[in-house]
Design a protein around this motif. Sequence first.
Motif, PDB file in Angstrom:
ATOM      1  N   ARG A  11      66.752  32.287 -12.173  1.00  0.00           N
ATOM      2  CA  ARG A  11      67.235  31.336 -12.763  1.00  0.00           C
ATOM      3  C   ARG A  11      66.097  30.787 -13.713  1.00  0.00           C
ATOM      4  O   ARG A  11      66.155  30.565 -15.053  1.00  0.00           O
ATOM      5  CB  ARG A  11      67.708  30.245 -12.151  1.00  0.00           C
ATOM      6  CG  ARG A  11      67.817  28.768 -13.083  1.00  0.00           C
ATOM      7  CD  ARG A  11      68.741  27.982 -12.209  1.00  0.00           C
ATOM      8  NE  ARG A  11      69.477  26.973 -12.714  1.00  0.00           N
ATOM      9  CZ  ARG A  11      68.684  25.862 -13.436  1.00  0.00           C
ATOM     10  NH1 ARG A  11      67.715  25.881 -13.681  1.00  0.00           N
ATOM     11  NH2 ARG A  11      69.554  25.091 -14.182  1.00  0.00           N
ATOM     12  N   PHE A  12      64.862  30.854 -13.172  1.00  0.00           N
ATOM     13  CA  PHE A  12      63.555  30.577 -13.972  1.00  0.00           C
ATOM     14  C   PHE A  12      62.567  31.698 -14.692  1.00  0.00           C
ATOM     15  O   PHE A  12      61.683  31.291 -15.242  1.00  0.00           O
ATOM     16  CB  PHE A  12      62.758  29.713 -13.136  1.00  0.00           C
ATOM     17  CG  PHE A  12      63.486  28.410 -12.652  1.00  0.00           C
ATOM     18  CD1 PHE A  12      63.377  27.230 -13.618  1.00  0.00           C
ATOM     19  CD2 PHE A  12      63.925  28.168 -11.296  1.00  0.00           C
ATOM     20  CE1 PHE A  12      63.917  26.056 -13.275  1.00  0.00           C
ATOM     21  CE2 PHE A  12      64.760  26.963 -11.003  1.00  0.00           C
ATOM     22  CZ  PHE A  12      64.420  25.951 -12.030  1.00  0.00           C
ATOM     23  N   ALA A  13      63.223  32.977 -14.510  1.00  0.00           N
ATOM     24  CA  ALA A  13      62.493  33.977 -14.834  1.00  0.00           C
ATOM     25  C   ALA A  13      62.508  33.990 -16.443  1.00  0.00           C
ATOM     26  O   ALA A  13      63.448  33.198 -16.889  1.00  0.00           O
ATOM     27  CB  ALA A  13      63.001  35.380 -14.516  1.00  0.00           C
ATOM     28  N   GLY A  14      61.820  34.718 -16.917  1.00  0.00           N
ATOM     29  CA  GLY A  14      61.740  34.928 -18.494  1.00  0.00           C
ATOM     30  C   GLY A  14      62.930  34.789 -19.251  1.00  0.00           C
ATOM     31  O   GLY A  14      63.775  35.214 -18.630  1.00  0.00           O
ATOM     32  N   GLY A  15      63.025  34.519 -20.358  1.00  0.00           N
ATOM     33  CA  GLY A  15      64.514  34.461 -21.194  1.00  0.00           C
ATOM     34  C   GLY A  15      65.063  33.164 -21.137  1.00  0.00           C
ATOM     35  O   GLY A  15      64.545  32.260 -20.742  1.00  0.00           O
ATOM     36  N   ALA A  16      66.038  33.248 -21.646  1.00  0.00           N
ATOM     37  CA  ALA A  16      67.095  31.962 -21.587  1.00  0.00           C
ATOM     38  C   ALA A  16      67.295  31.540 -20.097  1.00  0.00           C
ATOM     39  O   ALA A  16      67.617  32.425 -19.448  1.00  0.00           O
ATOM     40  CB  ALA A  16      68.134  32.072 -22.302  1.00  0.00           C
ATOM     41  N   PRO A  17      67.133  30.292 -19.633  1.00  0.00           N
ATOM     42  CA  PRO A  17      67.470  30.011 -18.386  1.00  0.00           C
ATOM     43  C   PRO A  17      68.896  29.952 -18.170  1.00  0.00           C
ATOM     44  O   PRO A  17      69.860  29.595 -19.019  1.00  0.00           O
ATOM     45  CB  PRO A  17      66.886  28.477 -18.198  1.00  0.00           C
ATOM     46  CG  PRO A  17      66.526  28.234 -19.437  1.00  0.00           C
ATOM     47  CD  PRO A  17      66.691  29.168 -20.446  1.00  0.00           C
ATOM     48  N   MET A  18      69.155  30.605 -16.828  1.00  0.00           N
ATOM     49  CA  MET A  18      70.769  30.680 -16.554  1.00  0.00           C
ATOM     50  C   MET A  18      71.028  29.714 -15.394  1.00  0.00           C
ATOM     51  O   MET A  18      70.387  29.314 -14.793  1.00  0.00           O
ATOM     52  CB  MET A  18      70.931  32.203 -16.212  1.00  0.00           C
ATOM     53  CG  MET A  18      70.094  32.561 -14.931  1.00  0.00           C
ATOM     54  SD  MET A  18      70.818  34.318 -14.537  1.00  0.00           S
ATOM     55  CE  MET A  18      70.303  35.508 -15.840  1.00  0.00           C
ATOM     56  N   GLY A  19      72.395  29.462 -15.495  1.00  0.00           N
ATOM     57  CA  GLY A  19      72.870  28.528 -14.444  1.00  0.00           C
ATOM     58  C   GLY A  19      72.585  29.297 -12.785  1.00  0.00           C
ATOM     59  O   GLY A  19      72.560  30.502 -12.993  1.00  0.00           O
ATOM     60  N   ALA A 143      58.976  37.929  -4.640  1.00  0.00           N
ATOM     61  CA  ALA A 143      60.028  37.247  -5.755  1.00  0.00           C
ATOM     62  C   ALA A 143      59.254  37.062  -7.018  1.00  0.00           C
ATOM     63  O   ALA A 143      59.734  37.031  -7.855  1.00  0.00           O
ATOM     64  CB  ALA A 143      60.812  36.295  -4.974  1.00  0.00           C
ATOM     65  N   THR A 144      58.089  36.429  -6.921  1.00  0.00           N
ATOM     66  CA  THR A 144      57.317  36.171  -8.004  1.00  0.00           C
ATOM     67  C   THR A 144      57.074  37.197  -8.640  1.00  0.00           C
ATOM     68  O   THR A 144      56.831  37.320 -10.274  1.00  0.00           O
ATOM     69  CB  THR A 144      56.011  35.335  -7.815  1.00  0.00           C
ATOM     70  OG1 THR A 144      55.097  36.017  -7.085  1.00  0.00           O
ATOM     71  CG2 THR A 144      56.395  33.836  -7.340  1.00  0.00           C
ATOM     72  N   LYS A 145      56.830  38.525  -8.033  1.00  0.00           N
ATOM     73  CA  LYS A 145      56.297  39.623  -8.791  1.00  0.00           C
ATOM     74  C   LYS A 145      57.538  40.270  -9.375  1.00  0.00           C
ATOM     75  O   LYS A 145      57.406  40.688 -10.685  1.00  0.00           O
ATOM     76  CB  LYS A 145      55.645  40.705  -7.863  1.00  0.00           C
ATOM     77  CG  LYS A 145      54.224  40.397  -7.368  1.00  0.00           C
ATOM     78  CD  LYS A 145      53.797  41.069  -6.281  1.00  0.00           C
ATOM     79  CE  LYS A 145      52.440  40.803  -6.082  1.00  0.00           C
ATOM     80  NZ  LYS A 145      51.326  40.807  -7.409  1.00  0.00           N
ATOM     81  N   LEU A 146      58.874  40.308  -8.778  1.00  0.00           N
ATOM     82  CA  LEU A 146      59.927  41.003  -9.361  1.00  0.00           C
ATOM     83  C   LEU A 146      60.509  39.970 -10.509  1.00  0.00           C
ATOM     84  O   LEU A 146      60.887  40.614 -11.351  1.00  0.00           O
ATOM     85  CB  LEU A 146      60.971  40.989  -8.260  1.00  0.00           C
ATOM     86  CG  LEU A 146      60.537  41.813  -7.171  1.00  0.00           C
ATOM     87  CD1 LEU A 146      61.714  41.495  -5.706  1.00  0.00           C
ATOM     88  CD2 LEU A 146      60.541  43.201  -7.432  1.00  0.00           C
ATOM     89  N   PHE A 147      60.450  38.828 -10.726  1.00  0.00           N
ATOM     90  CA  PHE A 147      60.827  38.005 -11.655  1.00  0.00           C
ATOM     91  C   PHE A 147      59.860  37.549 -12.788  1.00  0.00           C
ATOM     92  O   PHE A 147      60.131  36.579 -13.431  1.00  0.00           O
ATOM     93  CB  PHE A 147      61.773  36.845 -11.035  1.00  0.00           C
ATOM     94  CG  PHE A 147      63.020  37.431 -10.275  1.00  0.00           C
ATOM     95  CD1 PHE A 147      64.086  37.918 -10.980  1.00  0.00           C
ATOM     96  CD2 PHE A 147      62.791  37.644  -8.969  1.00  0.00           C
ATOM     97  CE1 PHE A 147      65.011  38.307 -10.232  1.00  0.00           C
ATOM     98  CE2 PHE A 147      64.001  37.897  -8.108  1.00  0.00           C
ATOM     99  CZ  PHE A 147      65.013  38.536  -8.708  1.00  0.00           C
ATOM    100  N   ARG A 148      58.833  38.182 -12.350  1.00  0.00           N
ATOM    101  CA  ARG A 148      57.451  37.680 -13.377  1.00  0.00           C
ATOM    102  C   ARG A 148      57.337  36.019 -13.423  1.00  0.00           C
ATOM    103  O   ARG A 148      57.485  35.636 -14.650  1.00  0.00           O
ATOM    104  CB  ARG A 148      57.925  38.283 -14.928  1.00  0.00           C
ATOM    105  CG  ARG A 148      57.860  39.854 -14.892  1.00  0.00           C
ATOM    106  CD  ARG A 148      58.004  40.135 -16.216  1.00  0.00           C
ATOM    107  NE  ARG A 148      58.318  41.770 -16.050  1.00  0.00           N
ATOM    108  CZ  ARG A 148      59.551  42.291 -16.018  1.00  0.00           C
ATOM    109  NH1 ARG A 148      60.663  41.870 -15.699  1.00  0.00           N
ATOM    110  NH2 ARG A 148      59.442  43.707 -16.105  1.00  0.00           N
TER     111      ARG A 148
END
Length: 178
Positions: A11-19, A143-148
């Motif tokens: 949800r907080f990874a790069g790009g537009a935030p998703m629900g 998880a932080t590495k996978l989702f940048r």
Amino acid sequence: YFTAVFAVARRFAGGAPMGIWQATRANFKDPLAGLPLIATVVGLTLGLSGVDFPAALQLPRRILVFTAAILFSLSFGLTARFRPMLRRVREYLAILPVKFVVGPLTGLAVALLFGYTLAANPLAFKVIVIQSAMPVATWAVAATKLFRLDEQLALGLWIFTTLCVAGLVPAIAWLARL
């Protein structure tokens, strides 16, 4: 973990935030998260149906667990930047009350809510309370590495909270003896 943490990280990874529901659905479509989810569901189903873990797979499982822990630690160590971590000590200190007071109190409340006490089910009670006081997990860093996301913050928290657990060892040993 793969449903909750991966969904929040996505949800907080790069790009537009998703629900959160979009992120959860995306987890089931992503092989990186979907395959562990399927394996977890299969394992839980087998365990709850009374199927024992095959004895012949005990040693390979132990080897894989230790190998994974070693490789995670090695990869984290290779990417650690200690000077920037030292500048974030205030952030690490801010998490201590949450990790080592709120977490264990929540674990205690959950244990009691489900009827686990030292008298009724001491093993479950001890596992819940002790696990709730454990340091930041390696999967949080993964998880932080996978989702940048901010992997240096997660890595610093992993190292810092692991060092802080040393102060809890007497309390954990005392609880384990009860």
